[in-house]
Design a protein around this motif. Structure first.
Motif, PDB file in Angstrom:
ATOM      1  N   LYS A  36       0.834  -1.201   0.000  1.00  0.00           N
ATOM      2  CA  LYS A  36       0.000   0.000   0.000  1.00  0.00           C
ATOM      3  C   LYS A  36       0.871   1.254   0.000  1.00  0.00           C
ATOM      4  N   SER A  89       0.989   4.301  -2.767  1.00  0.00           N
ATOM      5  CA  SER A  89       0.765   5.697  -2.380  1.00  0.00           C
ATOM      6  C   SER A  89       1.909   6.596  -2.811  1.00  0.00           C
ATOM      7  N   GLU A 110      -5.427  -1.721   4.719  1.00  0.00           N
ATOM      8  CA  GLU A 110      -4.165  -2.143   4.110  1.00  0.00           C
ATOM      9  C   GLU A 110      -4.369  -3.135   2.967  1.00  0.00           C
ATOM     10  N   THR A 160      -4.803  -4.795  -0.446  1.00  0.00           N
ATOM     11  CA  THR A 160      -4.361  -4.305  -1.749  1.00  0.00           C
ATOM     12  C   THR A 160      -4.722  -5.299  -2.834  1.00  0.00           C
TER      13      THR A 160
END
Length: 513
Positions: free
Chosen positions: A189, A193, A249, A251
């Motif tokens: 994650k 980002s 969290e 993904t």
């Protein structure tokens, strides 16, 4: 120039580490003709010190700890984590719930002490360690490195490394390749980002029941044929969810399941060795703690704590046998890439196998470049020493890249052996300074220890017939190898530098004459 002067140079290297690495990267990109790295390889190792005591036991903080602590205090005050009541008139922290929580947070960051004991890659649990995170490009040339405490978690330090890498080099829309030791939902994650993709190994032993069933189901696998025979196969599972400790969290990514017959043979052989080892330790009456990995994972005990081995845990053993040969990768491109939904092709599948380049980089620094054991204790000196090793590694890798490009490839060991053979002795011939080429005594069995006498003779005869590797190195970098005996001016011409007076020769050489 005394030893203290060399140690003092480490302070300069530490202070200018970022500018040195940026200049190094610009120079490398000019050589390679590249502007950005599309694949970034990331891994962590640790090195040990020739001392029995950690920095905590010695009471030796990192040199920049007070500055970093002050920065953390300032950020905590600006964010409201600490208010005015947490400080006395001199600006020092006063005891209280808020300040105690803040101090615990600082201790968890592992920024106070550098040389600490932790899980050693080389099983040196008795000595203090320092962790090194290394980032390299597709050619195996270092981009940057980061130094952490020996007891710092690889999972937690990855975010700090990537954030620093992004800020210094504006890295984005690249794919970070790492091994499964760094594969966590939080890290995946975090990479997304930061506008980065990922390609990491995924443990097949802890896949959910549905995915495990799909892995064992032969339907959907694509065979990999070599010389008319299937040697491996793979299956792509799109929109697979890597679950984290928290829902935020989770993904979504692509899971690539693989099965390799050669890997299966190796895995089964390892299991048999483990089995024999467990039975041997059972006969010796040895106690073990329950473990999820290694040979102890198949040892049967009746206790949840340390206890005597009672035999083989057949259920665990058979589960591992069934998984033999299987492996998995998780993949996702950078969020802003146009081909974000593309299934990973052969290039990406091969990219993960190139991760062994970074393991090779660690071995080169440890075995050839004096990375460890370390004898310096000052945290700035430690980082300066690592910088020298990383730059030396980069030069070696660049030289290897040039050799490959010129059609005369050499291994790192061959390059180092050739460079070590480039020795000269300064002598006086009348009033003129001359340089005589000479050879160092060499251990001809180094790297060939397993060969018999006849095989060794054949290998050495083969090497003698090959082109002179030192001459190849000179030619590759645009230099001319010197003759056996040359004067100062001729030596300068061969090395591409101006040496016109004896004043250009270091005092150390003059003392030898």
């Amino acid at each position: 120039m005394g030893l203290d002067s060399y140690y003092n140079s480490y302070d300069y290297l530490f202070e200018h580490k970022d500018s040195i690495m940026k200049f190094f990267n610009r120079s490398i990109n000019n050589q390679l003709g590249k502007t950005k790295a599309t694949l970034i390889f990331y891994d962590v190792t640790n090195v040990y010190f020739e001392t029995a005591l950690t920095d905590l036991e010695c009471g030796r903080q990192q040199m920049d700890f007070q500055d970093r602590l002050q920065e953390e205090v300032q950020l905590a005050y600006e964010s409201g984590e600490l208010d005015a009541a947490c400080f006395d008139k001199e600006g020092r922290l006063v005891p209280g719930q808020k300040t105690d929580d803040f101090i615990k947070k600082i201790q968890a960051q592992k920024i106070e002490y550098l040389r600490m004991r932790g899980p050693s890659k080389e099983h040196r649990f008795d000595l203090p360690l320092t962790s090194i995170a290394l980032v390299i490009n597709e050619e195996g040339i270092p981009i940057d490195f980061y130094v952490y405490a020996g007891n710092a978690s690889e999972f937690k330090t990855m975010a700090a490394s990537i954030e620093s890498l992004k800020q210094k080099y504006n890295v984005k829309e690249s794919i970070v390749v790492a091994d499964r030791g760094l594969n966590s939902a939080a890290n995946l994650k975090m990479l997304q980002s930061n506008d980065l993709g990922f390609l990491m190994a995924q443990k097949v032993s802890n896949l959910d029941q549905k995915t495990t069933k799909a892995m064992f189901d032969p339907e959907g696998y694509v065979p990999i044929i070599r010389q008319g025979e299937e040697v491996a196969r793979f299956k792509v599972v799109k929109d697979w969810t890597k679950k984290g400790k928290r829902k935020a969290e989770d993904t979504k990514c692509t899971l690539v399941l693989t099965f390799d017959k050669k890997r299966q043979k190796r895995d089964l052989a390892v299991l048999e060795v483990w089995k024999q080892l467990v039975l041997k330790k059972q006969a010796q009456g040895i106690k073990v703690k329950p473990k999820s990995s290694g040979w102890a994972s198949i040892a049967k005990t009746s206790e949840k704590t340390e206890a005597r081995i009672e035999g083989i845990d057949e259920e665990t053993f058979e589960a591992k046998r069934r998984l033999a040969g299987y492996a998995a990768l998780v993949y996702k491109n950078a969020p802003n890439c146009q081909d974000n939904d593309a299934v990973p092709d052969g290039r990406l599948a091969a990219a993960y196998h190139e991760l062994n380049q970074i393991e090779s980089c660690f071995r080169i620094m440890k075995s050839h470049l004096g990375l460890r054991p370390m004898y310096v204790r000052n945290s700035n000196h430690i980082k300066g020493h690592i910088l020298i090793c990383v730059i030396a590694l980069g030069i070696l890798k660049l030289l290897q890249w040039k050799l490959n490009k010129s059609g005369t490839p050499l291994t790192i060991s061959e390059i180092i052996r050739a460079l070590n053979s480039a020795t000269t002795v300064p002598i006086k011939s009348g009033d003129e300074l001359m340089f005589l080429q000479c050879s160092r005594p060499q251990n001809i069995r180094k790297g060939l220890e397993r060969l018999s006498q006849e095989e060794l003779k054949a290998e050495l005869a083969k090497r003698r017939k090959q082109p002179n590797q030192l001459e190849i190195l000179f030619k590759t970098v645009g230099l001319v190898p010197p003759a056996r005996l040359v004067n100062l001016k001729e030596m300068g011409r061969c090395l591409g530098v101006r040496l016109t007076t004896e004043e250009a020769i270091p005092e150390l050489i003059k003392d030898m004459l």
